[in-house]
Write a protein that holds these residues in place. Structure first.
Motif, PDB file in Angstrom:
ATOM      1  N   GLY A  87       0.799  -1.219   0.000  1.00  0.00           N
ATOM      2  CA  GLY A  87       0.000   0.000   0.000  1.00  0.00           C
ATOM      3  C   GLY A  87       0.831   1.267   0.000  1.00  0.00           C
ATOM      4  O   GLY A  87       0.344   2.336   0.358  1.00  0.00           O
ATOM      5  N   GLN A  88       2.107   1.197  -0.373  1.00  0.00           N
ATOM      6  CA  GLN A  88       2.982   2.358  -0.438  1.00  0.00           C
ATOM      7  C   GLN A  88       3.111   2.828  -1.887  1.00  0.00           C
ATOM      8  O   GLN A  88       2.921   2.059  -2.818  1.00  0.00           O
ATOM      9  N   THR A  89       3.445   4.089  -2.040  1.00  0.00           N
ATOM     10  CA  THR A  89       3.530   4.653  -3.393  1.00  0.00           C
ATOM     11  C   THR A  89       4.892   5.256  -3.711  1.00  0.00           C
ATOM     12  O   THR A  89       5.085   5.780  -4.795  1.00  0.00           O
ATOM     13  N   SER A  90       5.821   5.180  -2.777  1.00  0.00           N
ATOM     14  CA  SER A  90       7.075   5.927  -2.931  1.00  0.00           C
ATOM     15  C   SER A  90       7.860   5.505  -4.159  1.00  0.00           C
ATOM     16  O   SER A  90       8.338   6.354  -4.932  1.00  0.00           O
ATOM     17  N   ALA A  91       8.052   4.206  -4.365  1.00  0.00           N
ATOM     18  CA  ALA A  91       8.862   3.749  -5.497  1.00  0.00           C
ATOM     19  C   ALA A  91       8.197   4.096  -6.823  1.00  0.00           C
ATOM     20  O   ALA A  91       8.875   4.474  -7.790  1.00  0.00           O
ATOM     21  N   LEU A  92       6.877   3.958  -6.895  1.00  0.00           N
ATOM     22  CA  LEU A  92       6.174   4.281  -8.129  1.00  0.00           C
ATOM     23  C   LEU A  92       6.273   5.765  -8.457  1.00  0.00           C
ATOM     24  O   LEU A  92       6.510   6.152  -9.606  1.00  0.00           O
ATOM     25  N   ILE A  93       6.107   6.619  -7.460  1.00  0.00           N
ATOM     26  CA  ILE A  93       6.207   8.057  -7.697  1.00  0.00           C
ATOM     27  C   ILE A  93       7.636   8.449  -8.064  1.00  0.00           C
ATOM     28  O   ILE A  93       7.868   9.247  -8.980  1.00  0.00           O
ATOM     29  N   LEU A  94       8.616   7.883  -7.354  1.00  0.00           N
ATOM     30  CA  LEU A  94      10.015   8.137  -7.693  1.00  0.00           C
ATOM     31  C   LEU A  94      10.306   7.695  -9.120  1.00  0.00           C
ATOM     32  O   LEU A  94      10.988   8.390  -9.882  1.00  0.00           O
ATOM     33  N   GLY A  95       9.786   6.539  -9.488  1.00  0.00           N
ATOM     34  CA  GLY A  95       9.981   6.056 -10.850  1.00  0.00           C
ATOM     35  C   GLY A  95       9.375   6.993 -11.882  1.00  0.00           C
ATOM     36  O   GLY A  95       9.984   7.261 -12.919  1.00  0.00           O
ATOM     37  N   ALA A  96       8.167   7.509 -11.596  1.00  0.00           N
ATOM     38  CA  ALA A  96       7.508   8.405 -12.538  1.00  0.00           C
ATOM     39  C   ALA A  96       8.318   9.683 -12.739  1.00  0.00           C
ATOM     40  O   ALA A  96       8.492  10.154 -13.871  1.00  0.00           O
ATOM     41  N   VAL A  97       8.839  10.250 -11.648  1.00  0.00           N
ATOM     42  CA  VAL A  97       9.602  11.494 -11.745  1.00  0.00           C
ATOM     43  C   VAL A  97      10.923  11.263 -12.480  1.00  0.00           C
ATOM     44  O   VAL A  97      11.292  12.016 -13.387  1.00  0.00           O
ATOM     45  N   ALA A  98      11.652  10.209 -12.091  1.00  0.00           N
ATOM     46  CA  ALA A  98      12.942   9.939 -12.731  1.00  0.00           C
ATOM     47  C   ALA A  98      12.767   9.596 -14.205  1.00  0.00           C
ATOM     48  O   ALA A  98      13.503  10.106 -15.068  1.00  0.00           O
ATOM     49  N   PHE A  99      11.802   8.741 -14.505  1.00  0.00           N
ATOM     50  CA  PHE A  99      11.580   8.367 -15.899  1.00  0.00           C
ATOM     51  C   PHE A  99      11.206   9.591 -16.732  1.00  0.00           C
ATOM     52  O   PHE A  99      11.726   9.784 -17.836  1.00  0.00           O
ATOM     53  N   GLY A 100      10.304  10.431 -16.226  1.00  0.00           N
ATOM     54  CA  GLY A 100       9.896  11.615 -16.978  1.00  0.00           C
ATOM     55  C   GLY A 100      11.032  12.589 -17.210  1.00  0.00           C
ATOM     56  O   GLY A 100      11.202  13.114 -18.318  1.00  0.00           O
ATOM     57  N   LEU A 101      11.847  12.847 -16.171  1.00  0.00           N
ATOM     58  CA  LEU A 101      12.981  13.753 -16.332  1.00  0.00           C
ATOM     59  C   LEU A 101      13.952  13.237 -17.390  1.00  0.00           C
ATOM     60  O   LEU A 101      14.370  13.974 -18.285  1.00  0.00           O
ATOM     61  N   GLY A 102      14.319  11.974 -17.262  1.00  0.00           N
ATOM     62  CA  GLY A 102      15.271  11.409 -18.207  1.00  0.00           C
ATOM     63  C   GLY A 102      14.727  11.369 -19.615  1.00  0.00           C
ATOM     64  O   GLY A 102      15.420  11.750 -20.576  1.00  0.00           O
ATOM     65  N   PHE A 103      13.487  10.917 -19.764  1.00  0.00           N
ATOM     66  CA  PHE A 103      12.910  10.786 -21.099  1.00  0.00           C
ATOM     67  C   PHE A 103      12.746  12.155 -21.760  1.00  0.00           C
ATOM     68  O   PHE A 103      13.007  12.315 -22.959  1.00  0.00           O
ATOM     69  N   GLY A 104      12.311  13.159 -21.004  1.00  0.00           N
ATOM     70  CA  GLY A 104      12.184  14.499 -21.564  1.00  0.00           C
ATOM     71  C   GLY A 104      13.515  15.046 -22.047  1.00  0.00           C
ATOM     72  O   GLY A 104      13.616  15.642 -23.122  1.00  0.00           O
ATOM     73  N   ALA A 105      14.576  14.833 -21.249  1.00  0.00           N
ATOM     74  CA  ALA A 105      15.902  15.311 -21.643  1.00  0.00           C
ATOM     75  C   ALA A 105      16.422  14.569 -22.870  1.00  0.00           C
ATOM     76  O   ALA A 105      17.031  15.168 -23.768  1.00  0.00           O
ATOM     77  N   VAL A 106      16.194  13.259 -22.935  1.00  0.00           N
ATOM     78  CA  VAL A 106      16.611  12.482 -24.109  1.00  0.00           C
ATOM     79  C   VAL A 106      15.901  13.002 -25.360  1.00  0.00           C
ATOM     80  O   VAL A 106      16.533  13.180 -26.419  1.00  0.00           O
ATOM     81  N   GLN A 107      14.613  13.261 -25.248  1.00  0.00           N
ATOM     82  CA  GLN A 107      13.863  13.765 -26.403  1.00  0.00           C
ATOM     83  C   GLN A 107      14.494  15.029 -26.961  1.00  0.00           C
ATOM     84  O   GLN A 107      14.776  15.140 -28.157  1.00  0.00           O
ATOM     85  N   ASN A 108      14.710  16.021 -26.086  1.00  0.00           N
ATOM     86  CA  ASN A 108      15.140  17.321 -26.570  1.00  0.00           C
ATOM     87  C   ASN A 108      16.561  17.287 -27.113  1.00  0.00           C
ATOM     88  O   ASN A 108      16.843  17.817 -28.191  1.00  0.00           O
ATOM     89  N   ASP A 109      17.468  16.664 -26.376  1.00  0.00           N
ATOM     90  CA  ASP A 109      18.859  16.681 -26.812  1.00  0.00           C
ATOM     91  C   ASP A 109      19.041  15.878 -28.095  1.00  0.00           C
ATOM     92  O   ASP A 109      19.788  16.287 -28.993  1.00  0.00           O
ATOM     93  N   SER A 110      18.358  14.758 -28.205  1.00  0.00           N
ATOM     94  CA  SER A 110      18.487  13.962 -29.437  1.00  0.00           C
ATOM     95  C   SER A 110      17.901  14.703 -30.634  1.00  0.00           C
ATOM     96  O   SER A 110      18.448  14.634 -31.746  1.00  0.00           O
ATOM     97  N   LEU A 111      16.804  15.440 -30.427  1.00  0.00           N
ATOM     98  CA  LEU A 111      16.199  16.204 -31.515  1.00  0.00           C
ATOM     99  C   LEU A 111      17.142  17.292 -32.016  1.00  0.00           C
ATOM    100  O   LEU A 111      17.351  17.454 -33.230  1.00  0.00           O
ATOM    101  N   VAL A 112      17.733  18.044 -31.080  1.00  0.00           N
ATOM    102  CA  VAL A 112      18.661  19.102 -31.475  1.00  0.00           C
ATOM    103  C   VAL A 112      19.899  18.507 -32.136  1.00  0.00           C
ATOM    104  O   VAL A 112      20.432  19.062 -33.109  1.00  0.00           O
TER     105      VAL A 112
END
Length: 395
Positions: A299-324
């Motif tokens: 019934g804990q959410t810490s790992a899922l929320i941490l995963g969502a934040v880390a995945f989003g940060l990394g994926f967003g940065a990969v998108q932009n830098d690879s596009l440029v």
């Protein structure tokens, strides 16, 4: 390219930039509304995880096939016509899902038509930004458009699920059909741009050796995103963290990751962010794997929320830098083919990820889905880099 010089003000004051952001927000917001909804409806109707994943895979397959010819369409018809056609095809066919949402073959057919519209939008919208702004501001401009897209995804992904759960599939589909059509109001206000010249036909002259690594980076990260967007709501059905909250956290973090990477790219040059960002993306996926096991049971959410934040940060940065990186390697006059190359990597990865990782989930379970994705994200671009380095050394 049309645009202001660095001395003439911020990127946002570039003629057409705010309009392009508004157009992207509406078009991609409508896409986000239905991205997790349709696979979930198929799953609730008795379809397997593999079938649910095939919905997104079909949409992405049609998207990629369309992207192969979009640069040619841009040359012939111009940005505004191609963008308008994309909005209509992405939005209006969604209405058919009201009557066929429980029929997997029919849903796949509608998804294919919507994929054609999405393919037109993805290539034309990215190429539009590259034409509006000067090269030295492309990182920030791409980041700003990424903010517009991620912000509407942050709202659209959980909103679609909320409409489905609180009401029924009909309001969710109506919203997903209407929002992309609203982008037409912004498209008519876009400035007229010179059409791409014959210099860019069929992607001629694209330096494939130079774009192979950023292409592999965005494809690998998007592969994981396809699984997260399509299958995470099913994976966390018994967890304490609502799927809508997790998807919103992913989109919010993507917003921050894209713009931060754009600022760094303009300051230090493209290519400095992509490798650390791939590592952060993989770490987020491993946190999802832990969260599906631990959080669902305790019934804990810490790992899922941490995963969502880390995945989003990394994926967003990969998108932009690879596009440029790809736009820079392609050079002026090839924005259409360069945009098509990047978007094909993104969308092919998304479709392949939702399908193949859906099969992994069906065979081995959801934790292994995220573990496998976490391995693929850094390994695929590293393998491409290694092969490319070996070939250069051999020559």
């Amino acid at each position: 390219m049309v645009g202001t010089s660095p001395a003439q003000g911020s990127v946002l004051r570039t003629p057409g930039m705010l309009t392009a952001m508004a157009m992207a927000a509406a078009a991609f917001g409508g896409f986000a509304l239905l991205l997790p909804v349709v696979p979930l409806v198929v799953s609730r109707a008795g379809g397997s995880d593999a079938v649910a994943g095939a919905v997104t895979a079909t949409l992405m397959a049609a998207t990629v096939l369309t992207q192969l010819v979009t640069a040619r369409l841009l040359r012939r018809f111009g940005h505004r016509t191609v963008l308008a056609a994309g909005c209509v095809l992405l939005g209006l066919p969604s209405l058919a899902l009201i009557w066929v949402a429980t029929s997997a073959p029919a849903v796949l057919a509608v998804s294919a038509v919507r994929g054609v519209g999405f393919g037109l939008l993805t290539v034309a919208s990215a190429a539009l930004v590259a034409e509006l702004v000067p090269a030295e501001r492309l990182g920030r401009a791409s980041g700003l458009q990424g903010i517009a897209i991620a912000a509407t995804q942050m709202l659209g992904l959980p909103a679609g699920l909320a409409l489905l759960d609180r009401f029924s599939v009909v309001p969710a589909i109506l919203a997903g059909a209407a929002v992309p059509v609203l982008a037409l109001a912004a498209i008519v206000r876009l400035p007229s741009l010179a059409r791409p010249t014959a210099h860019s036909r069929h992607g001629a002259g694209l330096p494939w050796a130079a774009i192979a690594v950023p292409w592999a980076a965005v494809a690998a990260a998007a592969l994981a995103y396809g699984a997260v967007a399509s299958l995470l709501p099913i994976a966390v059905a018994d967890a304490a963290a609502p799927a809508g909250l997790l998807l919103a956290a992913v989109s919010a973090a993507m917003l921050a990751g894209r713009y931060s990477a754009g600022v760094l790219s303009d300051r230090t040059g493209p290519g400095r962010v992509v490798w650390p960002a791939l590592g952060v993306t993989a770490a987020g996926l491993l946190a999802f794997a832990v969260g599906v096991v631990v959080d669902a049971g305790a019934g804990q959410t810490s790992a899922l929320i941490l995963g969502a934040v880390a995945f989003g940060l990394g994926f967003g940065a990969v998108q932009n830098d690879s596009l440029v990186m790809i736009f820079t390697a392609a050079g002026p006059g090839r924005t259409g083919p360069a945009s098509a190359a990047w978007n094909i990597g993104f969308d092919a990865g998304t479709g392949v990820g939702s399908l193949t990782l859906g099969v992994v989930a069906a065979v081995a379970g959801y934790p292994w889905l995220f573990v496998v994705a976490a391995v693929i994200v850094p390994v695929l671009p590293f393998a491409v880099l290694t092969v490319g380095g070996s070939r250069r050394a051999h020559r």
